[in-house]
Motif scaffolding. Structure first.
Motif, PDB file in Angstrom:
ATOM      1  N   GLY A  69     -49.121   9.776 -44.078  1.00  0.00           N
ATOM      2  CA  GLY A  69     -48.078   8.778 -43.877  1.00  0.00           C
ATOM      3  C   GLY A  69     -47.233   9.087 -42.665  1.00  0.00           C
ATOM      4  O   GLY A  69     -47.657   9.785 -41.734  1.00  0.00           O
ATOM      5  N   TRP A  96     -42.874   7.197 -45.623  1.00  0.00           N
ATOM      6  CA  TRP A  96     -43.866   6.302 -46.211  1.00  0.00           C
ATOM      7  C   TRP A  96     -45.174   7.073 -46.293  1.00  0.00           C
ATOM      8  O   TRP A  96     -45.732   7.489 -45.274  1.00  0.00           O
ATOM      9  N   PHE A  98     -49.110   7.550 -48.245  1.00  0.00           N
ATOM     10  CA  PHE A  98     -50.219   6.871 -48.918  1.00  0.00           C
ATOM     11  C   PHE A  98     -51.145   7.937 -49.495  1.00  0.00           C
ATOM     12  O   PHE A  98     -51.609   8.827 -48.773  1.00  0.00           O
ATOM     13  N   ASN A 105     -58.777   2.288 -51.399  1.00  0.00           N
ATOM     14  CA  ASN A 105     -57.722   2.585 -50.438  1.00  0.00           C
ATOM     15  C   ASN A 105     -57.225   1.362 -49.680  1.00  0.00           C
ATOM     16  O   ASN A 105     -56.244   1.456 -48.952  1.00  0.00           O
ATOM     17  N   ARG A 106     -57.909   0.229 -49.829  1.00  0.00           N
ATOM     18  CA  ARG A 106     -57.481  -0.963 -49.106  1.00  0.00           C
ATOM     19  C   ARG A 106     -56.208  -1.542 -49.729  1.00  0.00           C
ATOM     20  O   ARG A 106     -56.038  -1.539 -50.947  1.00  0.00           O
ATOM     21  N   VAL A 107     -55.346  -2.037 -48.865  1.00  0.00           N
ATOM     22  CA  VAL A 107     -54.099  -2.645 -49.315  1.00  0.00           C
ATOM     23  C   VAL A 107     -54.409  -3.951 -50.045  1.00  0.00           C
ATOM     24  O   VAL A 107     -55.283  -4.724 -49.617  1.00  0.00           O
ATOM     25  N   GLU A 113     -57.633  -7.879 -52.106  1.00  0.00           N
ATOM     26  CA  GLU A 113     -57.814  -6.694 -51.282  1.00  0.00           C
ATOM     27  C   GLU A 113     -58.059  -7.076 -49.827  1.00  0.00           C
ATOM     28  O   GLU A 113     -58.864  -7.955 -49.534  1.00  0.00           O
ATOM     29  N   ASP A 181     -45.424  -1.914 -38.863  1.00  0.00           N
ATOM     30  CA  ASP A 181     -46.270  -1.736 -40.044  1.00  0.00           C
ATOM     31  C   ASP A 181     -47.022  -0.419 -39.931  1.00  0.00           C
ATOM     32  O   ASP A 181     -47.502  -0.073 -38.838  1.00  0.00           O
ATOM     33  N   HIS A 183     -50.338   1.697 -40.772  1.00  0.00           N
ATOM     34  CA  HIS A 183     -51.743   1.477 -41.105  1.00  0.00           C
ATOM     35  C   HIS A 183     -52.432   2.818 -41.319  1.00  0.00           C
ATOM     36  O   HIS A 183     -52.222   3.764 -40.550  1.00  0.00           O
ATOM     37  N   MET A 191     -57.291   0.073 -43.318  1.00  0.00           N
ATOM     38  CA  MET A 191     -57.078  -0.245 -44.724  1.00  0.00           C
ATOM     39  C   MET A 191     -56.024  -1.328 -44.926  1.00  0.00           C
ATOM     40  O   MET A 191     -55.735  -1.715 -46.050  1.00  0.00           O
ATOM     41  N   SER A 194     -50.129  -0.642 -45.051  1.00  0.00           N
ATOM     42  CA  SER A 194     -49.759   0.042 -46.292  1.00  0.00           C
ATOM     43  C   SER A 194     -48.250   0.181 -46.451  1.00  0.00           C
ATOM     44  O   SER A 194     -47.774   0.530 -47.528  1.00  0.00           O
TER      45      SER A 194
END
Length: 263
Positions: A69, A96, A98, A105-107, A113, A181, A183, A191, A194
């Motif tokens: 993250g 942040w 993940f 693992n995909r958002v 998804e 954002d 990623h 993914m 996130s």
């Protein structure tokens, strides 16, 4: 926007108590237990700059995997490095993280998804306006006697996310509203976003938590220039072969054969 900056290709000297760095500060190994494995990038990341690691060693007997993250906390400002990224570092705010799992693992956005964009063999990964050469982002297993069994996965660049030699990276992409954002990229595939709303006015450091079954990782430098002729040749060859063992029968220089099979 093309990412042109150099990768922050080392780990920070501030890290968890169970982490040992090699002399180059590019390999981080958790030497005991399953926690206190937090690491940070040596420098804050620039917009669109990916911090990429390869899983070098696994350890059986633990539940959980690598966590990655971003944080707006300067590692040197931490009085004590938290035991865990989740929840300890995240609970400090402006962080942040993940948790990587083997398969999912995909958002998920509105119950759906996020699907991969582009094809796995295309030379560049596009994340919004960020453009990164895909080749270095992809981890691959070594060919062996039974490699043909896995070749459909190999052609799609899909090692399991938590497998040894898998490559996982984190970056942030600026948005029109002035935020960013986050990623996560796994073996050359985005993914999805996130985390959203990250502050771009503060330095953002990569967070790598060498947690549980992940024992050792190494930073992989990323070249943001054009793919080399050797890389382009390999992509074309791998696209047209039945499986990797077939490369042995091709009339190619030995060094190129090895590059096609092992990278």
């Amino acid at each position: 926007m093309a990412a042109r900056c150099r990768l922050a290709a080392r780990f920070h000297h501030i890290h968890g108590t169970n982490i040992r760095l090699d002399a180059s500060h590019t390999q981080a190994t958790r030497v005991e237990s399953f926690a206190n494995g937090l690491c940070f990038s040596q420098e804050p990341l620039a917009p669109g700059q990916i911090f990429l690691v390869e899983i070098e060693e696994k350890e059986l007997g633990w539940c959980g995997h690598l966590r990655v993250g971003l944080t707006a906390h300067d590692p040197q400002s931490l009085e004590v490095v938290p035991e865990y990224s989740l929840p300890d570092l995240v609970n400090m705010g402006d962080t942040w993280v993940f948790a990587i799992t083997r398969n999912h693992n995909r958002v998920v956005v509105e119950g759906v998804e996020v699907q991969a964009r582009g094809r796995a063999w295309e030379p560049f990964l596009l994340i919004e306006r960020v453009r990164i050469p895909r080749d270095t982002l992809v981890g691959r297993s070594r060919p062996s006697r039974y490699s043909h069994i896995l070749d459909d996965l190999y052609k799609m660049n899909v090692l399991p996310a938590t497998a040894r030699r898998s490559r996982i990276g984190v970056l942030y992409a600026p948005q029109p509203d002035g935020t960013a954002d986050m990623h996560i990229v796994i073996n050359g595939e985005d993914m999805g976003p996130s985390a959203r709303g990250l502050p771009t006015t503060r330095p953002l450091y990569a967070v790598i938590d060498v947690f549980a079954s992940t024992k050792s990782v190494r930073v992989i430098p990323v070249d943001y220039g054009f793919p080399s002729l050797q890389t382009l040749c390999r992509l074309v060859i791998q696209k047209h072969i039945v499986h990797r063992l077939a490369i042995d029968g091709l009339d190619l220089p030995p060094l190129l054969k090895s590059y096609c099979q092992h990278e």
